[in-house]
Structures are given as C-alpha cells and as structure tokens.
Design an enzyme around this catalytic site. Structure first.
Site, PDB file in Angstrom:
ATOM      1  N   ASP A  15       0.809  -1.221   0.000  1.00  0.00           N
ATOM      2  CA  ASP A  15       0.000   0.000   0.000  1.00  0.00           C
ATOM      3  C   ASP A  15       0.843   1.272   0.000  1.00  0.00           C
ATOM      4  OD1 ASP A  15      -2.443   1.172  -0.163  1.00  0.00           O
ATOM      5  OD2 ASP A  15      -3.020   0.861   1.916  1.00  0.00           O
ATOM      6  N   CYS A 238      -3.826   7.734  -1.766  1.00  0.00           N
ATOM      7  CA  CYS A 238      -4.937   7.053  -2.398  1.00  0.00           C
ATOM      8  C   CYS A 238      -5.246   7.797  -3.681  1.00  0.00           C
ATOM      9  CB  CYS A 238      -6.144   7.057  -1.466  1.00  0.00           C
ATOM     10  SG  CYS A 238      -7.628   6.408  -2.244  1.00  0.00           S
TER      11      CYS A 238
HETATM   12 ZN    ZN Z   1      -4.955   1.175   2.039  1.00  0.00          ZN
END
Ligand code: ZN
Length: 300
Positions: A15, A238
């Site tokens: 991530d 993100c």
């Molecule tokens: Zn995440």
C-alpha cells in the site's frame, strides 16, 4: 495494566509503495523489507498481484515474493489480489495467504477493480472453490466511507461479511480506504461484526488522512480486532483522495499499542531506524513521526 496481544501487519511494500511515481529498484526493495523484518514483524503484505501496466511498482511482485518466502520461512507473507488470476499467481509463487479486495460501495469497486460488487463476490466464490489451499482474507474497502458516495451503511458491510462467512472465510478486514472514519464508528462496526461472528479473525486497515489513523486503529483493537495494518513511515496515499498522506505509520501504531499494554513483539527502535532510512531515500507522502523516545519495551 492488563497485557493484551495484538498482531501488526506491515503493508508498506504494497500500500505504501504502489502509489509512488517512481519504481523502487528490486535491490532497494529487498533492503527496505529486510530492515522492516529485522524489527521482528511477523506479518507482511508484501505485494499485490495486479496488472503491472496499471501499477508498474508491482511488476516485480513475483520475484520479491519468492525471494522473501525463501529467506524468511518463519514469517507470514500475504498478497493483495483482486481476482482469480492474482490468486493463481500467489499460489504459483508459493504464498499460502492472500487478501481479496472488494469495496463496500459500488462506485469505488468499479473505479478500483472495474467490477460490480456482485461480480467481485462471485470471483471470491470461485477463488475459494478452485484454490481451497489458499487462506483468503476478505478485505472490505471503503467500509467507513467512500470518496464517491460518502457514507457507507454498516448493513452493507455486514451483508458482505455474511457472504464471506457463508463460503467459509475465516478472516475479514475492514478498511478505511480514504481515512474518513472516526473512532466511535470504527469501534461500533468492529463490535457489530465481532458480536455476530465471534469466530472470525478481524483485521483493521486505517488510513491517516486526517490524523485519525492511530485513534481508529486503537478503537478497532479495543473492539476486538486481532490484526492491525500499518505502513512504515505512514507512507501511502490514495488515487481517489488526492493529497492524502496515506497509511497509519507502523512506528506510531507500535508505540501507542505498547504504551497501552498491547504486546506487539516488535522492536520499536529498529522499526524507527527502518522508517528513517526509507524516508531519507524514497520521496513520498509520509504521516509518521520520527521521534525516538526510549519508553517502550524493546523486543518480544
Ligand atoms: Zn490502504
């Protein structure tokens, strides 16, 4: 103080790195992961098996996975997968654990994996049927809010958890993908799942967009979560929340958990050293704090 145990899963190699504009060379990845693992971390999400044209950072995912599976047979490695193809690649690499990602909101699932929720859940059914040897975590993205739809009804998340339980899933991750949840919301949803399905292992994945990552992770732990995700340095972001600083920093999580009586088995100074090294060399959005305070136990 009552001692409790909590597992920390490091997700930076997946991530944290996936959004970086520049691909980290393989040898550097090995160096950073080695240093993360030197802190005693037992669980790591080491990559995702996705289309390398979409996420070039993961083009060497198979090589990284094979290398570390062989080097550290005593650790648990996991890969994020969105489909059967990814699950098959994980098996071919020798992985025993994967996280299957599906969002609790239709528009995010479509943006993230180009499928409806029903199509994703059908793929999950197929993975569990065709690859019964795989330990699959059902990872529910946008469990606490969606960048396109706003609030996500808890009932929707609970319905997806029930689907997982019905097909034999034993691990469920609730993810605050864009970091909009608050501690009470997190506590209540984790409690709701725990009360309905006490046998499930629960994982928390909290982004730190508004500095709530550690508080939300702690709320999840109090509500009975077994595993908390962190990304070294708080590296992340993100694509659907521009400017978001990303994940909850593993070092901040470990510090708070240890101070509060949760034993993590992680050596805080070593973890902090690894965070400092990566921050010095890899430009990105970091949310962690680099302060060294010798007031937590070191080592397991
Ligand atoms: Zn995440």
């Amino acid at each position: 103080m009552k001692e409790r145990k909590i597992e920390i899963m490091e997700v930076c190699p997946r991530d944290g790195w996936q959004n970086l504009p520049d691909v980290i060379p393989l040898e550097k990845k090995k160096q950073y992961i080695d240093h993360m693992l030197a802190s005693g971390l037992k669980y790591m999400q080491i990559c995702s098996f996705v289309n390398p044209k979409v996420i070039p950072q993961m083009a060497d995912a198979q090589e990284v996975t094979r290398y570390f599976l062989e080097k550290y047979p005593d650790r648990c490695f996991n890969a994020l997968i969105p489909n059967l193809r990814g699950a098959q690649t994980a098996v071919d690499c020798g992985l025993r654990e994967v996280s299957f990602v599906v969002s609790a909101s239709e528009s995010h699932n479509m943006a993230n994996v180009k499928r409806t929720i029903a199509q994703s859940l059908a793929a999950l059914d197929e993975i569990c049927e065709k690859l019964p040897q795989l330990d699959v975590t059902l990872s529910i993205a946008t469990s606490f809010g969606c960048p396109f739809e706003g609030a996500v009804p808890p009932e929707k998340v609970l319905e997806m958890v029930r689907h997982g339980v019905d097909i034999g899933i034993t691990k469920v991750e609730l993810a605050d993908t864009i970091g909009v949840g608050d501690p009470m919301q997190v506590y209540e949803l984790f409690r709701a799942v725990k009360e309905r399905y006490p046998q499930l292992q629960l994982l928390a994945h909290m982004h730190d967009t508004r500095n709530n990552g550690v508080a939300n992770s702690f709320a999840a732990a109090l509500a009975g979560a077994d595993v908390i995700h962190g990304a070294l340095g708080g590296l992340g972001g993100c694509p659907f929340a521009p400017g978001a600083s990303g994940n909850t920093a593993t070092e901040d999580l470990v510090f708070l958990m240890e101070k509060s009586g949760f034993r993590t088995g992680i050596d805080f100074p070593k973890l902090l050293e690894a965070a400092k090294e990566m921050r010095a060399e890899v430009p990105g959005n970091y949310s962690g704090h680099q302060i060294m305070i010798q007031s937590v136990p070191t080592g397991a």
